[in-house]
Design an enzyme around this catalytic site. Structure first.
Site, PDB file in Angstrom:
ATOM      1  N   CYS A  58      25.486  48.564  23.463  1.00  0.00           N
ATOM      2  CA  CYS A  58      25.126  49.977  23.635  1.00  0.00           C
ATOM      3  C   CYS A  58      23.744  50.214  23.047  1.00  0.00           C
ATOM      4  O   CYS A  58      23.524  51.148  22.279  1.00  0.00           O
ATOM      5  CB  CYS A  58      26.177  50.898  23.007  1.00  0.00           C
ATOM      6  SG  CYS A  58      26.462  50.639  21.244  1.00  0.00           S
ATOM      7  N   GLY A 109      39.075  50.360  20.496  1.00  0.00           N
ATOM      8  CA  GLY A 109      40.130  50.104  21.463  1.00  0.00           C
ATOM      9  C   GLY A 109      39.925  50.683  22.846  1.00  0.00           C
ATOM     10  O   GLY A 109      40.781  50.482  23.716  1.00  0.00           O
TER      11      GLY A 109
END
Length: 498
Positions: A250, A132
């Protein structure tokens, strides 16, 4: 898997790949990977205190007047309200964290949502949203206006996502637990902006999560790249002409970064890369590497490669894609989930009249919902919707959700029990204290605050009714005063053990 000693036990094959990719930069990269990682948080501009000032405004900027937990904040250049902190500060254990004053987030992970450049009033999708961090950053950019769709395919992670949306006091967010393919079937050409923070091999997070090193393999990189292609194609279907899609990972792996973008542009001729002002963002030197791709696409250097030896953060990649054309002016939403039932309207009206101080009439009808919307920072037209046995306030643009796995369609207002309305914890976290009829303020470091977070009652005097329990002026939860005792309504599942 064999590893090289002295380089954080990183996989040997990974290091060899990085040496081939980086050449003369490799020594600086290895040195950076040996250092401790940087830690950061984002102050919440949606969290309004008793004085009508947001947490971001009160605790950001100059050091004067900061709470002790924020004593060492220094600015993250590329993120509005983003700050580095020191490990000794321990913001995750502070009551301000439970009140939603900030979100703890890796600094490089703040880049993709910043590149999305959302504007208040837009329809935005975070397709792979858990836990989130990026969703809450997008919500801050929307400022309570428009619609934010947050999706996560894994049920357990979707629940964590939903909890973080609630903790940060976000009202205009719908949280779903669906596959990208199923959403693409329902919402073709619906969103103005889409973030695809794709599942990846996680190489950029090796300093943060050393366990990921043991899961690394070339085979996994290939599997991730294939999955990313499919997710990106779903995102493309849901973006309106003229809209913006940000793809991020990432990882350092070229197959999942420059490679993914090149393959995508070959499949979608109606998309193009947009330039990124890296110098303004403090990302100078973090250019995409066309040489990493077998067949470089035009503009590939405009993508963003974040290296730990160039900036204070972990490894990330991001690209801004534009769907050619202009955003249509039409705005067709849809029926809210379950429609609006008039059941128990009198109880809701009575609660608003006696326990809240709404900015508009609370004598029934849509005025109640408009008033609550203003009190929780949802400044555009809102509507009420029943979802199961709970009453929600939802964004006006919310489409029909029938048949989808929905964890929350918007801001839960509360439930009706034995002909009375009981407010939700989500409402306490979103409500500006100035709109509560009764407020009980606690100091962050006090025994009373610790006791409240454990679920304990405490003696109190005053008018009976619902009290917004605040920590230094910011909503933390509900209490109900009767007979000189403040009954504790802090959710059982969130209570601290000691």
């Amino acid at each position: 898997m064999e590893a090289l000693e002295g380089v954080r036990m990183l996989p040997e094959q990974f290091l060899k790949r990085m040496q081939e990719l980086l050449g003369t930069e490799y020594a600086a990269f290895v040195e950076a990977m040996e250092k401790e990682r940087h830690q950061a948080l984002r102050l919440n501009p949606l969290k309004i205190g008793a004085e009508g000032i947001s947490a971001a405004r009160r605790f950001g900027g100059a050091d004067t007047g900061r709470a002790a937990v924020f004593a060492h904040l220094t600015k993250v250049p590329w993120a509005a309200d983003g700050y580095y902190y020191e490990a000794t500060d321990q913001p995750g254990k502070h009551p301000f964290h439970e009140a939603g004053l900030y979100y703890i987030q890796e600094p490089s992970a703040m880049v993709p949502a910043e590149l999305l450049g959302v504007q208040p009033g837009e329809r935005v999708l975070d397709l792979c949203a858990a836990p989130g961090g990026k969703s809450t950053q997008i919500a801050a950019g929307l400022g309570g206006r428009g619609l934010l769709f947050c999706n996560e395919i894994h049920p357990a992670r979707a629940r964590i996502l939903s909890e973080n949306i609630e903790r940060m006091g976000i009202g205009n967010a719908c949280v779903t637990n669906e596959t990208p393919e199923r959403l693409a079937e329902r919402f073709e050409g619906f969103f103005d902006r889409i973030l695809v923070d794709a599942p990846c091999s996680g190489e950029g997070m090796f300093r943060k999560n050393e366990a990921a090193c043991g899961e690394w393999s070339l085979e996994n990189i290939k599997l991730c790249a294939q999955r990313q292609d499919a997710i990106l194609d779903c995102g493309a279907r849901m973006l309106r002409p003229g809209g913006r899609l940000v793809y991020s990972t990432c990882t350092f792996a070229p197959e999942e970064n420059e490679g993914s973008i090149c393959r995508f542009l070959k499949r979608h001729e109606d998309f193009a890369l947009l330039p990124v002002d890296k110098e303004r963002l403090g990302l100078k030197g973090c250019d995409g590497r066309p040489g990493f791709a077998a067949e470089p696409a035009a503009g590939l250097e405009e993508t963003v490669r974040i290296w730990p030896h160039k900036i204070d953060g972990e490894g990330h990649f991001a690209a801004v894609l534009w769907r050619k054309g202009n955003l249509p002016g039409d705005r067709n939403g849809g029926e809210a989930p379950g429609g609006i039932r008039e059941r128990a309207a009198e109880e809701l009206t009575e609660f608003c009249r006696s326990q809240l101080r709404l900015p508009v009439s609370s004598h029934g009808g849509e005025g109640i919902y408009a008033g609550i919307g203003m009190a929780v920072g949802m400044e555009e037209t809102v509507r009420a919707a029943w979802f199961g046995e709970n009453l929600y306030l939802v964004a006006a643009d919310l489409p029909t959700l029938k048949g989808l796995k929905v964890l929350r369609p918007g801001l839960q207002l509360g439930t009706f029990k034995k002909k009375r309305f009981e407010p939700s914890h989500a409402l306490a976290l979103a409500l500006a204290p100035g709109y509560a009829a009764h407020v009980w303020n606690l100091e962050a470091g006090s025994r009373e605050t610790a006791a409240y977070l454990r679920g304990e009652t405490f003696p109190a005097g005053g008018e009976k009714g619902w009290y917004l329990i605040c920590v230094e002026g910011f909503g933390l939860g509900w209490g109900k005063l009767a007979g000189g005792v403040m009954k504790n309504h802090y959710p059982i599942g969130l209570r601290r053990k000691c």
